[in-house]
Design a protein around this motif. Structure first.
Motif, PDB file in Angstrom:
ATOM      1  N   ASN A  72       0.799  -1.204   0.160  1.00  0.00           N
ATOM      2  CA  ASN A  72       0.020  -0.234   0.043  1.00  0.00           C
ATOM      3  C   ASN A  72       0.759   1.391   0.042  1.00  0.00           C
TER       4      ASN A  72
ATOM      5  N   ASN B 116       1.279   3.869  -2.985  1.00  0.00           N
ATOM      6  CA  ASN B 116       1.019   5.532  -2.705  1.00  0.00           C
ATOM      7  C   ASN B 116       2.267   6.203  -3.266  1.00  0.00           C
ATOM      8  N   ALA B 117       3.354   5.744  -2.686  1.00  0.00           N
ATOM      9  CA  ALA B 117       4.846   6.422  -2.959  1.00  0.00           C
ATOM     10  C   ALA B 117       5.075   6.523  -4.435  1.00  0.00           C
TER      11      ALA B 117
ATOM     12  N   ALA C 259       2.767   9.120  -5.614  1.00  0.00           N
ATOM     13  CA  ALA C 259       3.463  10.377  -5.504  1.00  0.00           C
ATOM     14  C   ALA C 259       4.752  10.911  -6.369  1.00  0.00           C
TER      15      ALA C 259
ATOM     16  N   ASP D  88       9.351   9.165   0.141  1.00  0.00           N
ATOM     17  CA  ASP D  88       9.352   9.170  -1.251  1.00  0.00           C
ATOM     18  C   ASP D  88       9.892  10.807  -1.522  1.00  0.00           C
TER      19      ASP D  88
ATOM     20  N   GLY E 139       4.371  15.495  -0.892  1.00  0.00           N
ATOM     21  CA  GLY E 139       4.200  15.206   0.551  1.00  0.00           C
ATOM     22  C   GLY E 139       2.809  15.123   0.918  1.00  0.00           C
ATOM     23  N   VAL E 140       2.482  15.167   2.117  1.00  0.00           N
ATOM     24  CA  VAL E 140       1.031  15.165   2.779  1.00  0.00           C
ATOM     25  C   VAL E 140       0.828  16.531   3.265  1.00  0.00           C
TER      26      VAL E 140
ATOM     27  N   ILE F  49      -4.307  17.850   5.547  1.00  0.00           N
ATOM     28  CA  ILE F  49      -5.087  16.715   5.403  1.00  0.00           C
ATOM     29  C   ILE F  49      -4.453  15.453   6.277  1.00  0.00           C
TER      30      ILE F  49
ATOM     31  N   PHE G  23     -10.817   8.462   2.401  1.00  0.00           N
ATOM     32  CA  PHE G  23     -10.405   9.586   2.056  1.00  0.00           C
ATOM     33  C   PHE G  23      -9.388   9.763   0.894  1.00  0.00           C
ATOM     34  N   SER G  24      -9.429  10.284  -0.122  1.00  0.00           N
ATOM     35  CA  SER G  24      -8.547  10.038  -1.302  1.00  0.00           C
ATOM     36  C   SER G  24      -8.662  11.432  -2.131  1.00  0.00           C
ATOM     37  N   THR G  25      -7.256  11.795  -2.483  1.00  0.00           N
ATOM     38  CA  THR G  25      -7.187  12.985  -3.080  1.00  0.00           C
ATOM     39  C   THR G  25      -6.988  12.663  -4.506  1.00  0.00           C
TER      40      THR G  25
ATOM     41  N   GLY H 108      -9.327   5.260  -1.427  1.00  0.00           N
ATOM     42  CA  GLY H 108      -9.349   5.923  -0.180  1.00  0.00           C
ATOM     43  C   GLY H 108      -9.415   5.114   1.083  1.00  0.00           C
ATOM     44  N   LEU H 109      -9.095   3.769   0.908  1.00  0.00           N
ATOM     45  CA  LEU H 109      -9.113   2.737   1.812  1.00  0.00           C
ATOM     46  C   LEU H 109      -7.867   2.141   2.206  1.00  0.00           C
ATOM     47  N   GLY H 110      -6.889   2.234   1.196  1.00  0.00           N
ATOM     48  CA  GLY H 110      -5.412   1.761   1.315  1.00  0.00           C
ATOM     49  C   GLY H 110      -4.912   2.072   2.939  1.00  0.00           C
ATOM     50  N   LEU H 111      -4.942   3.345   3.137  1.00  0.00           N
ATOM     51  CA  LEU H 111      -4.184   3.961   4.423  1.00  0.00           C
ATOM     52  C   LEU H 111      -4.945   3.609   5.806  1.00  0.00           C
TER      53      LEU H 111
ATOM     54  N   PHE I  31       6.204   7.734   5.639  1.00  0.00           N
ATOM     55  CA  PHE I  31       5.435   6.867   6.525  1.00  0.00           C
ATOM     56  C   PHE I  31       6.256   6.045   7.245  1.00  0.00           C
TER      57      PHE I  31
HETATM   58  P1  ADP Z   1      -6.040   6.411  -2.642  1.00  0.00           P
HETATM   59  O1  ADP Z   1      -4.572   5.896  -2.525  1.00  0.00           O
HETATM   60  O2  ADP Z   1      -6.763   5.466  -2.945  1.00  0.00           O
HETATM   61  O3  ADP Z   1      -6.400   7.627  -2.360  1.00  0.00           O
HETATM   62  P2  ADP Z   1      -5.271   5.743   0.499  1.00  0.00           P
HETATM   63  O4  ADP Z   1      -6.188   5.563   1.577  1.00  0.00           O
HETATM   64  O5  ADP Z   1      -4.167   4.924   0.205  1.00  0.00           O
HETATM   65  O6  ADP Z   1      -6.366   5.880  -0.679  1.00  0.00           O
HETATM   66  O7  ADP Z   1      -4.592   7.179   0.379  1.00  0.00           O
HETATM   67  C1  ADP Z   1      -5.457   8.414   0.965  1.00  0.00           C
HETATM   68  C2  ADP Z   1      -4.743   9.551   0.475  1.00  0.00           C
HETATM   69  O8  ADP Z   1      -3.791   9.894   1.091  1.00  0.00           O
HETATM   70  C3  ADP Z   1      -4.338   9.914  -0.866  1.00  0.00           C
HETATM   71  O9  ADP Z   1      -5.558  10.052  -1.827  1.00  0.00           O
HETATM   72  C4  ADP Z   1      -3.462  10.898  -1.047  1.00  0.00           C
HETATM   73  O10 ADP Z   1      -4.015  12.150  -0.989  1.00  0.00           O
HETATM   74  C5  ADP Z   1      -2.793  10.644   0.470  1.00  0.00           C
HETATM   75  N1  ADP Z   1      -1.392   9.870   0.191  1.00  0.00           N
HETATM   76  C6  ADP Z   1      -1.338   8.900   0.456  1.00  0.00           C
HETATM   77  N2  ADP Z   1       0.123   8.434   0.133  1.00  0.00           N
HETATM   78  C7  ADP Z   1       0.676   9.627  -0.122  1.00  0.00           C
HETATM   79  C8  ADP Z   1       2.042   9.924  -0.763  1.00  0.00           C
HETATM   80  N3  ADP Z   1       3.028   9.027  -0.476  1.00  0.00           N
HETATM   81  N4  ADP Z   1       2.361  11.308  -1.047  1.00  0.00           N
HETATM   82  C9  ADP Z   1       1.175  12.223  -0.886  1.00  0.00           C
HETATM   83  N5  ADP Z   1      -0.066  11.935  -0.615  1.00  0.00           N
HETATM   84  C10 ADP Z   1      -0.349  10.553  -0.152  1.00  0.00           C
END
Ligand code: ADP
Length: 597
Positions: A495, A499-500, A503, A528, A532-533, A537, A546-548, A555-558, A584
């Motif tokens: 996961n 995500n990385a 990014a 990465d 960044g976050v 948020i 929650f997903s951007t 938005g379920l991975g984390l 992370f």
């Molecule tokens: P998804 O990837 O499906 O959006 P996640 O739960 O995995 O859902 O991630 C939620 C949100 O966290 C992402 O939409 C993104 O905004 C943010 N995010 C996750 N990983 C990173 C990252 N490495 N860098 C920047 N933002 C991240």
């Protein structure tokens, strides 16, 4: 207390000393006087015996000499005096007497041992001497006198000389000196003097006392003495003296001194022998003895006082020590009891803590579970939207597909069916994820090799990483084994890697760095170099849905990853690197510590 006892002791001793001084002085003085008196008495007896013995030695001699045939013949016819004189002289020398002489019936000396000396008695008239008159009367006689001719004191023995016809025709006189015996009295501290019946001293160890009178010289006495011419022309001086008594002992005072006096009458001589002992030295000795006694008492008292004081101090110290010891023991007992109490409390607390921890863990798990359910509740609306939206889209595609099939436009209808399948997959994926999220963890935790798990995850995520052209940099030191479930941990890591990759995709720096810090907990970091976050948020990215990533992210991975880590007793955190990019942190419990617990 101690001081008081010392003062008491001193007072007792002072009183004892005073009592001793008063009583003791009398007793000691008396004892010394008694001893002196005994000594005086002994000296008196010796003197008297000596004197008697001395006088008796010559007692029989005058009669013996008077009965000699030649003497008797001579008294009858005193014409040849020379032979008699010679005989008397040689006899006198032989007997070591003073003088021997013969007095005729008229009192005139007719023969004498000292016939050849200037002060010879020959021709002297001794008719006045009692020893002459008595002997002529037929009795043996003795007399003490100062020689009128010789001026020498002597003791006279006399016996009648009977003429051959039986009448007393003369007197044999035997005179001895007493100087020698008087001399033997000197040299001791006991003075001796002998008085005659008139109280006149005629023998004395102190020559000054001779001819002193100890009785009042009444006329008859003086007359009697003068008639016998006993003391010739010697001057009789009254002795200034008085008799007294000290502590029951007879005393004799003269010349400003006091003497103990013991007297005895000499048998057969009418003499009184007196022995005197100066009381001065005796009293001095008594005082000295008393002083020594007092000193001894004082010393004994002081020593006794010191001993008492030392003993009191020692007793006090011992008592203090015992008290301190008791106190110490009491304290030790109290401490021991305290320690035992603390110990048992600690034990109870440990047990309670263990129970609480167990309870906490259960509560934690319950809470996590409750949190998940709550989250599910909260997301129900979102969920319906998430499912309804693809469902609606799928319906539209299905409607279009139906129309296109009717129009026999199969290729486009097929496209629509593919879209529908994709939407179904999406819904299925949501369902799958939700199932995973809602389930209570039942996977068994095991000891995991973190580095190996990381490598496997990198391999699984390989295609996605490659697609994003991401470059994974591993820096994994010797890491301890961690507690977790391999599949769950892989899911988390995949996961994070995905995500990385998202990014960094299309950015200049596509490095994804993975490193870890050993210890407990073990912290694994995935960094990465993406955007960044954003802070706004950061606290929401672990929420479900929650997903951007518009359209492409569930938005379920984390959210799921966070829950998995919590299931492991670990954590998942996000920070921003100061140089940019997201970091992370996967926090894992060390297997070692778990084993220890
Ligand atoms: P998804 O990837 O499906 O959006 P996640 O739960 O995995 O859902 O991630 C939620 C949100 O966290 C992402 O939409 C993104 O905004 C943010 N995010 C996750 N990983 C990173 C990252 N490495 N860098 C920047 N933002 C991240």
């Amino acid at each position: 207390m101690e001081r008081q006892r010392l003062i008491q002791w001193c007072a007792i001793w002072a009183a004892a000393i005073v009592v001793l001084m008063t009583l003791g002085s009398r007793v000691v003085t008396r004892s010394y006087l008694a001893e002196g008196s005994e000594r005086t008495q002994a000296a008196l007896r010796l003197t008297t015996d000596g004197l008697i013995g001395h006088l008796r030695r010559y007692e029989a001699l005058p009669r013996l000499l008077a009965e000699d045939e030649d003497v008797r013949a001579f008294i009858a016819d005193p014409s040849d005096a020379d032979a008699m004189n010679d005989w008397l002289k040689s006899t006198n020398e032989l007997l070591e007497s003073s003088d021997i002489y013969i007095i005729g019936a008229d009192g005139i000396t007719i023969a004498a041992s000292n016939f050849d000396l200037p002060e010879t008695f020959i021709g002297e008239d001794f008719s006045y001497r009692p020893y002459f008159t008595e002997a002529l009367a037929g009795r043996d006689s003795r007399f003490y006198a100062l020689g009128t001719t010789s001026g020498v004191r002597g003791y006279y023995y006399s016996a009648p000389i009977r003429a051959p016809d039986g009448r007393n025709a003369g007197v044999m006189v035997f005179k001895i000196g007493l100087d020698a015996i008087e001399g033997s009295w000197r040299g001791t501290d006991i003075g001796i003097f002998v008085t005659d019946p008139e109280g006149i001293v005629f023998l004395a160890s102190d020559p000054g006392l001779v001819y002193a009178t100890t009785l009042p010289m009444e006329p008859e006495r003086t007359e009697r003495t003068a008639a016998s011419r006993r003391y010739s022309d010697a001057e009789l001086m009254p002795l200034d003296h008085r008799r007294g008594e000290r502590s029951g002992f007879a005393t004799f005072h003269t010349g400003g001194r006091e003497y103990l006096e013991r007297s005895a009458t000499m048998p057969g001589a009418d003499w009184a022998v007196h022995a005197l002992l100066d009381t001065g030295p005796l009293l001095a000795q008594a005082r000295l003895a008393l002083l020594a006694g007092v000193l001894l008492l004082a010393v004994t008292g002081t020593v006794g006082g010191l001993i008492l004081q030392r003993r009191a101090q020692l007793a006090e110290r011992l008592a203090l020590q015992a008290e301190a010891q008791e106190l110490l023991e009491q304290r030790v007992e109290e401490r021991t009891a305290d320690l035992a109490r603390v110990n048992s409390r600690i034990k109870t607390e440990v047990t309670e803590r263990r129970l609480a921890e167990k309870e906490l863990r259960r509560t934690q798990a319950d809470l996590v579970q409750a949190g998940k359910l709550a989250a599910l509740g909260r997301i129900s609306a979102a969920l319906s939207h998430e499912i309804n939206q693809p469902l609606a889209a799928a319906r539209n595609y299905a409607d279009s597909a139906a129309i296109l099939i009717d129009r026999q436009d199969y290729p486009r209808a097929r496209e629509n069916v593919v879209q529908i399948l994709s939407l179904i997959d999406r819904i299925a994926a949501i369902g799958h994820h939700l199932r995973a999220m809602a389930r209570k963890p039942n996977q068994r935790l095991e000891d995991l090799d973190l580095a190996a798990t990381v490598r496997e995850a990198v391999a699984i995520a390989g295609p996605r990483l490659a697609a994003a052209r991401a470059e994974v940099v591993l820096d994994l030191p010797d890491l301890p084994t961690v507690r977790g479930a391999a599949v769950g941990l892989q899911q988390v890591l995949v996961n994070l890697l995905t995500n990385a990759a998202d990014a960094v995709e299309g950015t200049g720096d596509r490095r994804i760095e993975i490193d870890a810090t050993p210890g407990d907990p073990v912290v694994l970091r995935v960094r990465d170099h993406g955007p960044g976050v954003p802070t706004g948020i950061a606290d929401r990215i672990f929420d479900p849905f929650f997903s951007t990533k518009q359209g492409s992210g569930l938005g379920l991975g984390l959210s799921i990853s966070y829950n998995i880590m919590k299931d492991f007793g670990g954590d998942l955190r996000v920070t921003s690197h100061p140089d940019g990019g997201a970091v992370f942190e996967v926090v894992m419990r060390s297997a070692l510590r778990m084993a220890a617990e």
